[in-house]
Design a protein around this motif. Structure first.
Motif, PDB file in Angstrom:
ATOM      1  N   LYS A  58      80.873 -10.368   2.251  1.00  0.00           N
ATOM      2  CA  LYS A  58      79.927  -9.736   3.171  1.00  0.00           C
ATOM      3  C   LYS A  58      78.679  -9.287   2.417  1.00  0.00           C
ATOM      4  N   SER A  59      77.557  -9.287   3.124  1.00  0.00           N
ATOM      5  CA  SER A  59      76.307  -8.761   2.563  1.00  0.00           C
ATOM      6  C   SER A  59      76.293  -7.253   2.736  1.00  0.00           C
ATOM      7  N   VAL A  60      76.320  -6.538   1.634  1.00  0.00           N
ATOM      8  CA  VAL A  60      76.391  -5.069   1.640  1.00  0.00           C
ATOM      9  C   VAL A  60      75.154  -4.516   0.952  1.00  0.00           C
ATOM     10  N   PRO A  61      74.504  -3.478   1.544  1.00  0.00           N
ATOM     11  CA  PRO A  61      73.289  -2.963   0.919  1.00  0.00           C
ATOM     12  C   PRO A  61      73.558  -2.318  -0.433  1.00  0.00           C
ATOM     13  N   THR A  62      72.633  -2.518  -1.363  1.00  0.00           N
ATOM     14  CA  THR A  62      72.678  -1.838  -2.652  1.00  0.00           C
ATOM     15  C   THR A  62      72.285  -0.375  -2.443  1.00  0.00           C
ATOM     16  N   GLU A  63      72.224   0.395  -3.532  1.00  0.00           N
ATOM     17  CA  GLU A  63      71.819   1.800  -3.420  1.00  0.00           C
ATOM     18  C   GLU A  63      70.411   1.904  -2.825  1.00  0.00           C
ATOM     19  N   LYS A  64      69.485   1.092  -3.303  1.00  0.00           N
ATOM     20  CA  LYS A  64      68.125   1.116  -2.760  1.00  0.00           C
ATOM     21  C   LYS A  64      68.094   0.540  -1.339  1.00  0.00           C
ATOM     22  N   GLY A  65      68.975  -0.427  -1.074  1.00  0.00           N
ATOM     23  CA  GLY A  65      69.077  -0.960   0.274  1.00  0.00           C
ATOM     24  C   GLY A  65      69.525   0.101   1.262  1.00  0.00           C
ATOM     25  N   SER A  66      70.446   0.966   0.850  1.00  0.00           N
ATOM     26  CA  SER A  66      70.916   2.054   1.715  1.00  0.00           C
ATOM     27  C   SER A  66      69.799   3.053   2.012  1.00  0.00           C
ATOM     28  N   VAL A  67      68.956   3.310   0.992  1.00  0.00           N
ATOM     29  CA  VAL A  67      67.801   4.198   1.202  1.00  0.00           C
ATOM     30  C   VAL A  67      66.832   3.561   2.202  1.00  0.00           C
ATOM     31  N   LEU A  68      66.575   2.265   2.018  1.00  0.00           N
ATOM     32  CA  LEU A  68      65.674   1.576   2.944  1.00  0.00           C
ATOM     33  C   LEU A  68      66.239   1.581   4.361  1.00  0.00           C
ATOM     34  N   LEU A  69      67.566   1.450   4.504  1.00  0.00           N
ATOM     35  CA  LEU A  69      68.182   1.426   5.827  1.00  0.00           C
ATOM     36  C   LEU A  69      67.905   2.719   6.590  1.00  0.00           C
ATOM     37  N   ARG A  70      67.969   3.850   5.893  1.00  0.00           N
ATOM     38  CA  ARG A  70      67.694   5.132   6.562  1.00  0.00           C
ATOM     39  C   ARG A  70      66.265   5.165   7.095  1.00  0.00           C
ATOM     40  N   HIS A  71      65.319   4.704   6.282  1.00  0.00           N
ATOM     41  CA  HIS A  71      63.929   4.669   6.734  1.00  0.00           C
ATOM     42  C   HIS A  71      63.744   3.639   7.847  1.00  0.00           C
ATOM     43  N   ALA A  72      64.411   2.493   7.717  1.00  0.00           N
ATOM     44  CA  ALA A  72      64.282   1.437   8.725  1.00  0.00           C
ATOM     45  C   ALA A  72      64.769   1.911  10.080  1.00  0.00           C
ATOM     46  N   GLU A  73      65.878   2.657  10.107  1.00  0.00           N
ATOM     47  CA  GLU A  73      66.397   3.183  11.376  1.00  0.00           C
ATOM     48  C   GLU A  73      65.340   4.052  12.058  1.00  0.00           C
ATOM     49  N   ASN A  74      64.714   4.938  11.304  1.00  0.00           N
ATOM     50  CA  ASN A  74      63.698   5.830  11.877  1.00  0.00           C
ATOM     51  C   ASN A  74      62.471   5.047  12.359  1.00  0.00           C
ATOM     52  N   ILE A  75      62.019   4.124  11.529  1.00  0.00           N
ATOM     53  CA  ILE A  75      60.822   3.344  11.872  1.00  0.00           C
ATOM     54  C   ILE A  75      61.064   2.506  13.126  1.00  0.00           C
ATOM     55  N   LEU A  76      62.187   1.823  13.175  1.00  0.00           N
ATOM     56  CA  LEU A  76      62.477   0.944  14.301  1.00  0.00           C
ATOM     57  C   LEU A  76      62.708   1.729  15.594  1.00  0.00           C
ATOM     58  N   THR A  77      63.342   2.889  15.474  1.00  0.00           N
ATOM     59  CA  THR A  77      63.546   3.722  16.669  1.00  0.00           C
ATOM     60  C   THR A  77      62.215   4.144  17.266  1.00  0.00           C
ATOM     61  N   GLU A  78      61.302   4.642  16.426  1.00  0.00           N
ATOM     62  CA  GLU A  78      59.997   5.069  16.923  1.00  0.00           C
ATOM     63  C   GLU A  78      59.181   3.883  17.437  1.00  0.00           C
ATOM     64  N   HIS A  79      59.241   2.780  16.717  1.00  0.00           N
ATOM     65  CA  HIS A  79      58.522   1.571  17.153  1.00  0.00           C
ATOM     66  C   HIS A  79      59.026   1.100  18.517  1.00  0.00           C
ATOM     67  N   ASP A  80      60.355   1.033  18.686  1.00  0.00           N
ATOM     68  CA  ASP A  80      60.925   0.533  19.938  1.00  0.00           C
ATOM     69  C   ASP A  80      60.660   1.498  21.085  1.00  0.00           C
ATOM     70  N   ASN A  81      60.654   2.790  20.804  1.00  0.00           N
ATOM     71  CA  ASN A  81      60.327   3.768  21.848  1.00  0.00           C
ATOM     72  C   ASN A  81      58.895   3.576  22.340  1.00  0.00           C
ATOM     73  N   ALA A  82      57.981   3.312  21.403  1.00  0.00           N
ATOM     74  CA  ALA A  82      56.582   3.105  21.778  1.00  0.00           C
ATOM     75  C   ALA A  82      56.422   1.829  22.597  1.00  0.00           C
ATOM     76  N   VAL A  83      57.077   0.749  22.169  1.00  0.00           N
ATOM     77  CA  VAL A  83      56.997  -0.520  22.898  1.00  0.00           C
ATOM     78  C   VAL A  83      57.595  -0.372  24.296  1.00  0.00           C
ATOM     79  N   ALA A  84      58.731   0.314  24.393  1.00  0.00           N
ATOM     80  CA  ALA A  84      59.379   0.501  25.690  1.00  0.00           C
ATOM     81  C   ALA A  84      58.503   1.305  26.642  1.00  0.00           C
ATOM     82  N   TYR A  85      57.756   2.257  26.109  1.00  0.00           N
ATOM     83  CA  TYR A  85      56.887   3.088  26.954  1.00  0.00           C
ATOM     84  C   TYR A  85      55.754   2.254  27.565  1.00  0.00           C
ATOM     85  N   PHE A  86      55.165   1.383  26.752  1.00  0.00           N
ATOM     86  CA  PHE A  86      54.002   0.634  27.222  1.00  0.00           C
ATOM     87  C   PHE A  86      54.366  -0.705  27.882  1.00  0.00           C
TER      88      PHE A  86
END
Length: 288
Positions: A58-86
Motif C-alpha cells: 500500500k502507498s502510505v504517507p511518509t512523515e512529511k506526507g502526513s504533515v502535508l495531508l493535514r494541510h491538504a484536508e484544510n485547503i480542500l475543505t475550504e476550497h470545496d465550500n467556496a465552490v459549492a457556494y458559488f
C-alpha cells in the motif's frame, strides 16, 4: 521562495492516501493512472521531499506526507465550500446506505467522499451490518440503498449483481490440519450465512469442530486467523497476504461463490440515490 500548491494535486494526493493505491485513486478521480503518478511526482518535486512509501503493498504517507495531508484536508475543505457556494449542486436531502463489511470499505468510503465533494448538500448516513440485517432494515424502510452479499444464483429480482467472487477456507501459512484434534473455527456471528456454510460443510465431512471466536468484522477475523487461532471462511476480496487458502479443505469441502448485490428502493423517488448508484456501479465495475 515562492511555492504554490495545486488544488488538483492535493486532491490526488489525499485520494491516494485514502485508498492506498494509485489505480483506485485514478478511478475515483476519473483520471488515468499515469496522470495520477505524474501529479504526485510533480508535487514531490515541487516540495522537494518524498510523500509516500510502500508498506505491505500500500502507498502510505511518509512523515512529511502526513504533515502535508493535514494541510491538504484544510485547503480542500475550504476550497470545496467556496465552490459549492458559488456553483451549488441541485441535489439535496438525505441518503441512507447500508453496506456489508465483506465489500471493501475503502472503496465504498472513497465513492462516498467523491460523491459528497460533488454534492455537498446530500447528507449521507452509512450503516455497516451483516447482509441479512441489511435486508431486514431495507424491508422495514430504514435504508434506501444496500450493498449486500448472497450465494450466486439466489439474488432477488430487485437486486443488481455488481460482481461475483469466490469463498476460501483460510488459515495462517504455518497451520496444519490434525485429524485427531477438534478443529477450531473462526467465524462471524451466529446468524451469518458464512458461518452456517462452514458448519454445514464440516458436519458433512464428519470433522469435529468448535467455534473458537465469533467476530463481526473482517479485520478481527483476519487477525485471529493470522495469529493461528483457527480456520475461517473469507471472501476473495477480503483475503489478506498474511493468510492463505487451505487447499486440502478446498478439495474436500468446495465452497460456492457469492454475488455482491445492489438493492435500491425504487418506490421512493430520490435523485441523489440514482446519482450515487451511477457513480458506485461505474467505479466498482472498473475496479473488477
Amino acid at each position: 521562495m515562492n511555492k504554490r500548491l495545486s488544488v488538483d494535486s492535493l486532491r490526488v494526493f489525499r485520494t491516494v492516501v485514502q485508498t492506498g493505491n494509485m489505480s483506485k485513486a485514478a478511478l475515483l478521480l476519473n483520471l488515468s493512472q499515469s496522470a495520477v503518478s505524474w501529479k504526485l511526482r510533480r508535487l514531490e518535486d515541487h516540495l522537494q521531499c518524498q510523500l509516500f512509501t510502500r508498506i505491505d503493498g500500500k502507498s502510505v504517507p511518509t512523515e512529511k506526507g502526513s504533515v502535508l495531508l493535514r494541510h491538504a484536508e484544510n485547503i480542500l475543505t475550504e476550497h470545496d465550500n467556496a465552490v459549492a457556494y458559488f456553483s451549488p449542486s441541485a441535489l439535496r436531502g438525505k441518503l441512507r446506505i447500508g453496506v456489508t463489511e465483506h465489500i471493501s470499505m475503502t472503496e465504498i468510503c472513497g465513492v462516498i467522499s467523491t460523491f459528497t465533494h460533488h454534492h455537498p448538500e446530500v447528507d449521507i448516513q452509512l450503516v455497516v451490518e451483516q447482509s441479512h440485517l441489511l435486508r431486514q432494515h431495507f424491508s422495514e424502510g430504514s435504508l434506501e440503498i444496500i450493498l449486500h452479499q448472497d450465494f450466486t444464483g439466489t439474488a432477488s429480482p430487485e437486486d443488481q449483481v455488481l460482481w461475483s467472487e469466490k469463498l476460501y477456507w483460510c488459515a495462517t501459512p504455518a497451520w496444519r490440519y490434525e485429524s485427531d484434534k477438534c478443529l477450531k473455527l473462526i467465524t462471524w456471528g451466529p446468524d451469518c450465512y458464512y458461518r452456517s456454510l462452514a458448519e454445514e460443510k464440516l458436519r458433512q465431512s464428519k470433522i469435529p469442530f468448535t467455534v473458537m471466536l465469533e467476530c463481526p468484522s473482517v479485520a478481527g477475523m483476519l487477525a485471529a486467523i493470522t495469529t493461528g487461532l483457527g480456520v475461517g471462511i473469507i471472501n476473495q476480496y477480503s483475503i489478506d497476504k498474511a493468510v492463505c487458502n487451505v487447499s486440502g479443505f478446498e478439495m474436500m469441502m468446495p465452497l460456492p461463490s457469492v454475488d455482491c448485490l445492489l438493492r435500491v428502493n425504487e418506490y421512493r423517488f430520490n435523485p441523489a440515490s440514482e446519482a450515487f448508484c451511477q457513480m458506485l456501479t461505474r467505479v466498482m465495475h472498473k475496479q473488477r
